[in-house]
Design a protein around this motif. Structure first.
Motif, PDB file in Angstrom:
ATOM      1  N   MET A   1       9.962   5.946   1.139  1.00  0.00           N
ATOM      2  CA  MET A   1       9.241   5.779   2.299  1.00  0.00           C
ATOM      3  C   MET A   1       9.374   4.364   2.466  1.00  0.00           C
ATOM      4  O   MET A   1       9.448   3.977   3.914  1.00  0.00           O
ATOM      5  N   GLN A   2       9.277   3.361   1.625  1.00  0.00           N
ATOM      6  CA  GLN A   2       9.408   1.899   1.976  1.00  0.00           C
ATOM      7  C   GLN A   2      10.787   1.909   2.492  1.00  0.00           C
ATOM      8  O   GLN A   2      10.979   0.662   3.536  1.00  0.00           O
ATOM      9  N   GLU A   3      11.803   2.499   1.958  1.00  0.00           N
ATOM     10  CA  GLU A   3      13.125   2.236   2.641  1.00  0.00           C
ATOM     11  C   GLU A   3      13.230   2.677   3.937  1.00  0.00           C
ATOM     12  O   GLU A   3      13.785   1.846   5.002  1.00  0.00           O
ATOM     13  N   LEU A   4      12.804   3.780   4.443  1.00  0.00           N
ATOM     14  CA  LEU A   4      12.626   4.338   5.883  1.00  0.00           C
ATOM     15  C   LEU A   4      11.836   3.365   6.777  1.00  0.00           C
ATOM     16  O   LEU A   4      12.419   3.283   7.851  1.00  0.00           O
ATOM     17  N   ILE A   5      10.923   2.884   6.354  1.00  0.00           N
ATOM     18  CA  ILE A   5      10.164   1.849   7.205  1.00  0.00           C
ATOM     19  C   ILE A   5      10.735   0.652   7.288  1.00  0.00           C
ATOM     20  O   ILE A   5      11.096   0.132   8.585  1.00  0.00           O
ATOM     21  N   LEU A   6      11.545   0.139   6.496  1.00  0.00           N
ATOM     22  CA  LEU A   6      12.128  -1.244   6.287  1.00  0.00           C
ATOM     23  C   LEU A   6      13.370  -1.100   7.619  1.00  0.00           C
ATOM     24  O   LEU A   6      13.837  -1.745   8.432  1.00  0.00           O
ATOM     25  N   MET A   7      14.079   0.167   7.308  1.00  0.00           N
ATOM     26  CA  MET A   7      15.221   0.594   8.276  1.00  0.00           C
ATOM     27  C   MET A   7      14.658   0.697   9.581  1.00  0.00           C
ATOM     28  O   MET A   7      15.660   0.258  10.738  1.00  0.00           O
ATOM     29  N   LYS A   8      13.544   1.271   9.799  1.00  0.00           N
ATOM     30  CA  LYS A   8      13.321   1.403  11.135  1.00  0.00           C
ATOM     31  C   LYS A   8      13.068   0.202  11.987  1.00  0.00           C
ATOM     32  O   LYS A   8      12.966  -0.305  13.022  1.00  0.00           O
ATOM     33  N   PHE A   9      12.258  -0.881  11.091  1.00  0.00           N
ATOM     34  CA  PHE A   9      12.087  -2.037  11.718  1.00  0.00           C
ATOM     35  C   PHE A   9      13.360  -2.980  11.936  1.00  0.00           C
ATOM     36  O   PHE A   9      13.145  -3.560  12.967  1.00  0.00           O
ATOM     37  N   ILE A  10      14.061  -3.023  11.212  1.00  0.00           N
ATOM     38  CA  ILE A  10      15.444  -3.780  11.233  1.00  0.00           C
ATOM     39  C   ILE A  10      16.085  -3.102  12.444  1.00  0.00           C
ATOM     40  O   ILE A  10      16.636  -3.886  13.497  1.00  0.00           O
ATOM     41  N   TYR A  11      16.089  -1.921  12.784  1.00  0.00           N
ATOM     42  CA  TYR A  11      16.724  -1.181  13.666  1.00  0.00           C
ATOM     43  C   TYR A  11      16.309  -1.581  15.117  1.00  0.00           C
ATOM     44  O   TYR A  11      16.776  -1.908  16.043  1.00  0.00           O
ATOM     45  N   THR A  12      15.079  -1.314  15.301  1.00  0.00           N
ATOM     46  CA  THR A  12      14.051  -1.252  16.408  1.00  0.00           C
ATOM     47  C   THR A  12      14.038  -2.715  16.883  1.00  0.00           C
ATOM     48  O   THR A  12      13.858  -3.125  18.021  1.00  0.00           O
TER      49      THR A  12
ATOM     50  N   ASP B   1       0.709  -1.316  -0.015  1.00  0.00           N
ATOM     51  CA  ASP B   1      -0.034  -0.100  -0.118  1.00  0.00           C
ATOM     52  C   ASP B   1       0.878   1.308  -0.013  1.00  0.00           C
ATOM     53  O   ASP B   1       0.214   2.380  -0.214  1.00  0.00           O
ATOM     54  N   ILE B   2       2.222   1.189   0.217  1.00  0.00           N
ATOM     55  CA  ILE B   2       3.134   2.225   0.396  1.00  0.00           C
ATOM     56  C   ILE B   2       3.920   2.451  -1.092  1.00  0.00           C
ATOM     57  O   ILE B   2       4.821   1.667  -1.293  1.00  0.00           O
ATOM     58  N   PHE B   3       3.340   3.203  -1.777  1.00  0.00           N
ATOM     59  CA  PHE B   3       3.917   3.208  -3.047  1.00  0.00           C
ATOM     60  C   PHE B   3       5.435   3.958  -3.230  1.00  0.00           C
ATOM     61  O   PHE B   3       6.109   3.860  -4.129  1.00  0.00           O
ATOM     62  N   HIS B   4       5.541   5.008  -2.296  1.00  0.00           N
ATOM     63  CA  HIS B   4       6.788   5.676  -2.359  1.00  0.00           C
ATOM     64  C   HIS B   4       7.884   4.916  -1.981  1.00  0.00           C
ATOM     65  O   HIS B   4       8.114   4.661  -0.836  1.00  0.00           O
TER      66      HIS B   4
END
Length: 549
Positions: A285-296, A279-282
């Motif tokens: 934005m996908q890169e930022l979300i994946l980065m946050k999941f891996i980090y946290t 649902d996230i086409f940008h």
């Protein structure tokens, strides 16, 4: 304790205690307290000689001023008509008196004598302490029937963990967070507060339990990790130092899911963003979300928390200070703390992102430099807005240069106290508290003295995550916003416009980014959260910035 000792007739001199021990040996009396390993002296009640053989009368003073009655003799339920000390009062009245004392003082009271210790085992006293000091609203009698007394609850759970109650920021790199530790029912629970799903900034906050502490299963406090999807499991809490504690999960396998990391990511994404990756086409934005999941996710709920405070409210504040949710472009919604410092307002990030991390000053507003917007037709032009704000910005820079040269110590003022900007900045109105042409203050502070408001619309070309924003505003002020590259590189304060909509909403137009952030108040009730003083709050802000600088 000294007052209590005097009321009870407890002697404090060494000679008195030496005489008491001698009398106790002669009379075979049994003292309730023993000497500890370091030779601590016993606290016992002195004997008073009865006058005329009557009970409860005052005796003659000993040479050193101490009374001469050893120990605390048992009393009947009804004392003498004219009690001379606490010991002469009936037990039910002593229960009421002791119920008014802080729970932390009761162990010292129990050292006075055997009778006091027996009275302090009354559950009524400890129920009251649990309710008044920690706000417990549960029926504690039900818990007592289950084998856990209110005294155990206070002594083994509430009092030992009292220092972790309140607001905390987890050390999760640039992302930060907001943890509220509260007494919730018969538990102490650490709730992680999460912003609403992007971009619904006015929705209520979401809460997720990270740990809980209780006494249901044993006579001692049990810490459980609540992270993951397999229910509560063993955890631990350690107090590292003052205003800091750490959590540890002892069964991290409970955090794993059968489908592996992919299933964990999909579940996290739905909880964090309320959508799927498709649902996230940008792409950015996908890169930022994946980065946050891996980090946290690497922390597995093994985190260190530092205490934070809400700013103490002041009557001169433009609006009520506190926590707000705000839109930050591709980073989604973040939590900021709005506070007022003299003629300025500041918004500090409690949650952050790889560009501008948590703890940094995201907005800095100069309340001495309000700006009146033009009519709606001219507001639609980004060039017109830039001309207004940049004109003030240039004046601020010139003033800073004059101060550096020692030629000026504050903003110049016009004949009616109005703050003067550049010649072409449009209309500039007097700041809060400055006299108007009629001689009356323009704004009384506290959000109660503002004008009726004026129409407001975003200029063409300014991006907004949320198209639903107020169409009228009360006041606008010049301010700066912090922007930086990935990894908080090349941070820079850039000019913008702070827009006050009402008591619970404000916005900020980032001119350089051509972006608009809308902020909505966090309305959750946060107990034990306000700073004891403004000095303590400002020291906390400085520490927050140093954590991620």
């Amino acid at each position: 304790m000294a007052v209590c000792a005097r009321l009870c007739g407890v002697g404090q001199s060494r000679r008195c205690r030496r005489r008491q021990r001698h009398n106790q040996e002669d009379q075979g009396s049994d003292s309730d307290l023993d000497m500890d390993e370091e030779g601590a002296e016993r606290i016992v009640g002195p004997q008073r000689a009865d006058v005329g053989g009557g009970g409860g009368g005052l005796g003659k003073d000993a040479p050193d001023g101490a009374a001469t009655r050893p120990g605390c003799p048992d009393r009947a339920n009804t004392g003498p008509p004219n009690p001379q000390s606490l010991l002469d009062l009936p037990p039910e009245l002593l229960v009421e008196i002791f119920s008014l004392l802080p729970g932390a003082a009761l162990p010292s009271v129990a050292l006075v004598c055997k009778q006091f210790r027996q009275i302090l085992s009354t559950e009524t006293i400890w129920r009251r302490r649990c309710k008044e000091e920690f706000g417990m609203k549960e029926d504690l009698r039900k818990m007592e029937l289950g084998g856990v007394s209110s005294q155990d609850l206070y002594v083994k759970l509430l009092h030992p963990y009292r220092n972790i109650l309140g607001l905390w920021q987890p050390d999760i790199g640039p992302y930060g967070g907001l943890l509220n530790v509260v007494v919730d029912g018969l538990f102490i629970i650490g709730w992680m507060y999460l912003p609403p799903h992007d971009p619904r900034v006015e929705d209520p906050m979401r809460r997720r339990p990270l740990f809980r502490i209780h006494m249901w299963e044993s006579k001692k406090a049990v810490v459980e990790c609540m992270y993951g999807h397999k229910g509560p499991h063993k955890g631990d809490i350690q107090t590292v130092k003052k205003d800091e504690f750490s959590t540890k999960c002892n069964q991290t396998d409970h955090h794993r899911m059968p489908g592996g990391r992919q299933e964990e990511f999909r579940t996290w994404l739905e909880e964090e963003w309320g959508r799927t990756l498709e649902d996230i086409f940008h792409e950015h934005m996908q890169e930022l979300i994946l980065m946050k999941f891996i980090y946290t996710s690497q922390y597995d709920n093994c985190l260190t928390y530092r205490r934070i405070y809400l700013p103490p409210p002041l009557p001169s504040d433009l609006l009520r200070s506190g926590l707000f949710k705000g839109t930050y472009g591709s980073h989604g919604l973040e939590i900021v703390m709005l506070s007022f410092h003299g003629a300025g307002a500041r918004a500090t990030k409690l949650t952050g992102d790889p560009n501008v991390p948590a703890g940094q000053l995201t907005l800095d507003v100069d309340l001495r430099r309000p700006v009146v917007l033009p009519d709606l037709e001219r507001q639609c032009s980004i060039e017109e807005l830039s001309r207004l704000v940049l004109g003030v910005h240039e004046e601020v820079q010139r003033e800073a240069q004059r101060q550096a040269n020692g030629a000026s110590t504050g903003p110049r003022e016009g004949p009616e106290g109005a703050c003067v900007g550049a010649a072409d900045t449009g209309r500039i109105e007097p700041g809060p508290g400055a006299p108007s042409p009629s001689g009356q203050p323009c704004c009384s502070g506290g959000g109660t003295g503002h004008t009726e408001g004026q129409p407001f619309i975003l200029p063409m070309g300014v991006m907004a995550r949320n198209e639903v924003y107020p169409r009228t505003c009360k006041k606008c002020f010049y301010g700066t916003g912090l922007i930086a590259g990935h990894g908080f590189t090349s941070p820079e304060r850039t000019p913008g416009l702070f827009v006050l909509f009402d008591e619970d909403r404000f916005g900020f137009i980032w001119l350089e980014l051509k972006s608009f952030s809308l902020y909505s108040r966090l309305t959750d009730r946060l107990a034990q959260a306000h700073a004891p003083s403004m000095e303590r709050f400002e020291a906390m802000l400085r520490n927050m910035q140093s954590w991620t600088s």
